[in-house]
Design an enzyme around this catalytic site. Sequence first.
Site, PDB file in Angstrom:
ATOM      1  N   GLU A  44       0.862  -1.192   0.000  1.00 18.19           N
ATOM      2  CA  GLU A  44       0.000   0.000   0.000  1.00 18.19           C
ATOM      3  C   GLU A  44       0.892   1.234   0.000  1.00 18.19           C
ATOM      4  O   GLU A  44       1.776   1.369   0.858  1.00 18.19           O
ATOM      5  CB  GLU A  44      -0.937   0.037   1.223  1.00 18.19           C
ATOM      6  CG  GLU A  44      -1.892   1.236   1.133  1.00 18.19           C
ATOM      7  CD  GLU A  44      -2.816   1.419   2.339  1.00 18.19           C
ATOM      8  OE1 GLU A  44      -2.596   0.780   3.387  1.00 18.19           O
ATOM      9  OE2 GLU A  44      -3.753   2.221   2.225  1.00 18.19           O
ATOM     10  N   ASP A  96       9.458   8.421   0.353  1.00 18.73           N
ATOM     11  CA  ASP A  96       8.725   8.601  -0.899  1.00 18.73           C
ATOM     12  C   ASP A  96       8.818   7.285  -1.682  1.00 18.73           C
ATOM     13  O   ASP A  96       9.928   6.764  -1.886  1.00 18.73           O
ATOM     14  CB  ASP A  96       9.404   9.749  -1.680  1.00 18.73           C
ATOM     15  CG  ASP A  96       8.668  10.090  -2.964  1.00 18.73           C
ATOM     16  OD1 ASP A  96       7.957   9.213  -3.505  1.00 18.73           O
ATOM     17  OD2 ASP A  96       8.823  11.232  -3.422  1.00 18.73           O
ATOM     18  N   ASP A 118      -3.415  11.601  -2.557  1.00 18.61           N
ATOM     19  CA  ASP A 118      -3.556  13.062  -2.687  1.00 18.61           C
ATOM     20  C   ASP A 118      -3.793  13.424  -4.156  1.00 18.61           C
ATOM     21  O   ASP A 118      -3.034  12.991  -5.019  1.00 18.61           O
ATOM     22  CB  ASP A 118      -2.273  13.753  -2.199  1.00 18.61           C
ATOM     23  CG  ASP A 118      -1.983  13.437  -0.747  1.00 18.61           C
ATOM     24  OD1 ASP A 118      -2.827  13.760   0.105  1.00 18.61           O
ATOM     25  OD2 ASP A 118      -0.922  12.843  -0.462  1.00 18.61           O
ATOM     26  N   ASP A 154     -12.118   9.619  -3.623  1.00 15.20           N
ATOM     27  CA  ASP A 154     -13.325  10.438  -3.397  1.00 15.20           C
ATOM     28  C   ASP A 154     -13.416  11.539  -4.451  1.00 15.20           C
ATOM     29  O   ASP A 154     -14.473  12.129  -4.643  1.00 15.20           O
ATOM     30  CB  ASP A 154     -13.216  11.134  -2.044  1.00 15.20           C
ATOM     31  CG  ASP A 154     -11.971  12.025  -2.002  1.00 15.20           C
ATOM     32  OD1 ASP A 154     -10.861  11.460  -2.120  1.00 15.20           O
ATOM     33  OD2 ASP A 154     -12.089  13.262  -1.897  1.00 15.20           O
ATOM     34  N   THR A 190     -10.810   2.846   4.879  1.00 14.79           N
ATOM     35  CA  THR A 190      -9.666   3.648   5.318  1.00 14.79           C
ATOM     36  C   THR A 190     -10.186   4.813   6.178  1.00 14.79           C
ATOM     37  O   THR A 190     -11.386   5.093   6.188  1.00 14.79           O
ATOM     38  CB  THR A 190      -8.889   4.228   4.108  1.00 14.79           C
ATOM     39  OG1 THR A 190      -9.598   5.361   3.608  1.00 14.79           O
ATOM     40  CG2 THR A 190      -8.690   3.204   3.005  1.00 14.79           C
ATOM     41  N   GLU A 193     -11.832   7.286   3.903  1.00 21.18           N
ATOM     42  CA  GLU A 193     -13.077   6.735   3.359  1.00 21.18           C
ATOM     43  C   GLU A 193     -14.233   6.912   4.355  1.00 21.18           C
ATOM     44  O   GLU A 193     -15.338   7.316   3.971  1.00 21.18           O
ATOM     45  CB  GLU A 193     -12.858   5.246   3.060  1.00 21.18           C
ATOM     46  CG  GLU A 193     -13.976   4.587   2.306  1.00 21.18           C
ATOM     47  CD  GLU A 193     -13.550   3.219   1.764  1.00 21.18           C
ATOM     48  OE1 GLU A 193     -12.417   2.762   2.033  1.00 21.18           O
ATOM     49  OE2 GLU A 193     -14.376   2.598   1.075  1.00 21.18           O
TER      50      GLU A 193
HETATM   51  C1  LIG Z   1      -4.898  11.629   1.491  1.00 18.29           C
HETATM   52  S1  LIG Z   1      -3.900  10.572   2.450  1.00 18.29           S
HETATM   53  C2  LIG Z   1      -4.833   9.039   2.456  1.00 18.29           C
HETATM   54  C3  LIG Z   1      -4.437   8.126   3.592  1.00 18.29           C
HETATM   55  C4  LIG Z   1      -5.122   6.757   3.621  1.00 18.29           C
HETATM   56  N1  LIG Z   1      -4.780   5.981   2.436  1.00 18.29           N
HETATM   57  C5  LIG Z   1      -6.609   6.872   3.764  1.00 18.29           C
HETATM   58  O1  LIG Z   1      -7.326   6.608   2.787  1.00 18.29           O
HETATM   59  O2  LIG Z   1      -7.080   7.220   4.861  1.00 18.29           O
HETATM   60  C6  LIG Z   1      -2.572  10.190   1.325  1.00 18.29           C
HETATM   61  C7  LIG Z   1      -1.317   9.675   1.995  1.00 18.29           C
HETATM   62  O3  LIG Z   1      -0.367   9.333   0.993  1.00 18.29           O
HETATM   63  C8  LIG Z   1       0.940   9.731   1.424  1.00 18.29           C
HETATM   64  N2  LIG Z   1       1.781   9.888   0.209  1.00 18.29           N
HETATM   65  C9  LIG Z   1       1.618  10.822  -0.762  1.00 18.29           C
HETATM   66  N3  LIG Z   1       2.577  10.689  -1.706  1.00 18.29           N
HETATM   67  C10 LIG Z   1       3.354   9.627  -1.328  1.00 18.29           C
HETATM   68  C11 LIG Z   1       4.504   9.012  -1.890  1.00 18.29           C
HETATM   69  N4  LIG Z   1       5.061   9.470  -3.027  1.00 18.29           N
HETATM   70  N5  LIG Z   1       5.052   7.952  -1.242  1.00 18.29           N
HETATM   71  C12 LIG Z   1       4.508   7.511  -0.082  1.00 18.29           C
HETATM   72  N6  LIG Z   1       3.411   8.060   0.501  1.00 18.29           N
HETATM   73  C13 LIG Z   1       2.835   9.110  -0.115  1.00 18.29           C
HETATM   74  C14 LIG Z   1       0.672  11.027   2.188  1.00 18.29           C
HETATM   75  O4  LIG Z   1       1.720  11.353   3.083  1.00 18.29           O
HETATM   76  C15 LIG Z   1      -0.645  10.690   2.918  1.00 18.29           C
HETATM   77  O5  LIG Z   1      -0.413  10.093   4.183  1.00 18.29           O
END
Ligand SMILES: C[S@@+](CC[C@H](N)C(=O)[O-])C[C@H]1O[C@@H](n2cnc3c(N)ncnc32)[C@H](O)[C@@H]1O
Length: 224
Positions: A44, A96, A118, A154, A190, A193
């Site tokens: 994930e 990352d 995001d 979403d 999640t 979600e």
């Molecule tokens: C909007 S949150 C969604 C979190 C979770 N999946 C949920 O649905 O509740 C997106 C997450 O992706 C992480 N993220 C964004 N770009 C990433 C990357 N290149 N590598 C790892 N994580 C990343 C962000 O730090 C954030 O915690």
Amino acid sequence: MRTKYKPWAVQYLSEHFENQFTLENEELANNLVSFVNEKDTYLEIGPGKGQFILSLASRYPDINFLVCELNKTISGICLKKIDDSGLRNVKLISCDFYKLRDLLKKVQFCGLFLNFSDPWPKKRHTNRRLTSDNFLVEYAKILKLNHYIYFKSDNDKFYEYSKEKFEQYNWKIVYINEDYKDLANFDAETEFESKFKEEGIKIKRLILEKTIDTINNVIEEEKD
Ligand SMILES: C[S@@+](CC[C@H](N)C(=O)[O-])C[C@H]1O[C@@H](n2cnc3c(N)ncnc32)[C@H](O)[C@@H]1O
């Protein structure tokens, strides 16, 4: 839902390695490769605080789950939850995803989860979207043939962008639902979600299969 910087979480992340791999330590990086290769493993990217992956890991003890989270505070919170769960089949790496490229040349996953990534709506941030060109090429390299990316969002614009990108790279859409309400067996809610459902926002879900065409497409990309 911005998560504020939490010193305790960042400190926790820097001190606990039972369920954590890091790129900075060669032994722990190699342990990631062993973990993925020892069993069927799902990845994930961007797990947030880990509600989704902990639910799957507790229900599927014979499968391994790896999460890659960029944000240090969120990683620390997620790692503590993993440690507290007592589960041994879920591990975290905090970086990352794109920085894992070299290490992941040694492994193949049975599935990838992209949950509420995001959307990065501004054009100048397109390359940060987890469904932009470079990421889709990497996913094709690390996913086994005829296995799947599981995508939920979403955000209408990000969903449309992602669907177009998957189609462009010949990922085969095997499931599509633009008002996903009842969770499938191999799925879990999640944190984001839960919040979006409460607000009445429709959840969009896709399942994309890597086929021979996806691979050929990637090879063509690399020649360019
Ligand atoms: C909007 S949150 C969604 C979190 C979770 N999946 C949920 O649905 O509740 C997106 C997450 O992706 C992480 N993220 C964004 N770009 C990433 C990357 N290149 N590598 C790892 N994580 C990343 C962000 O730090 C954030 O915690």
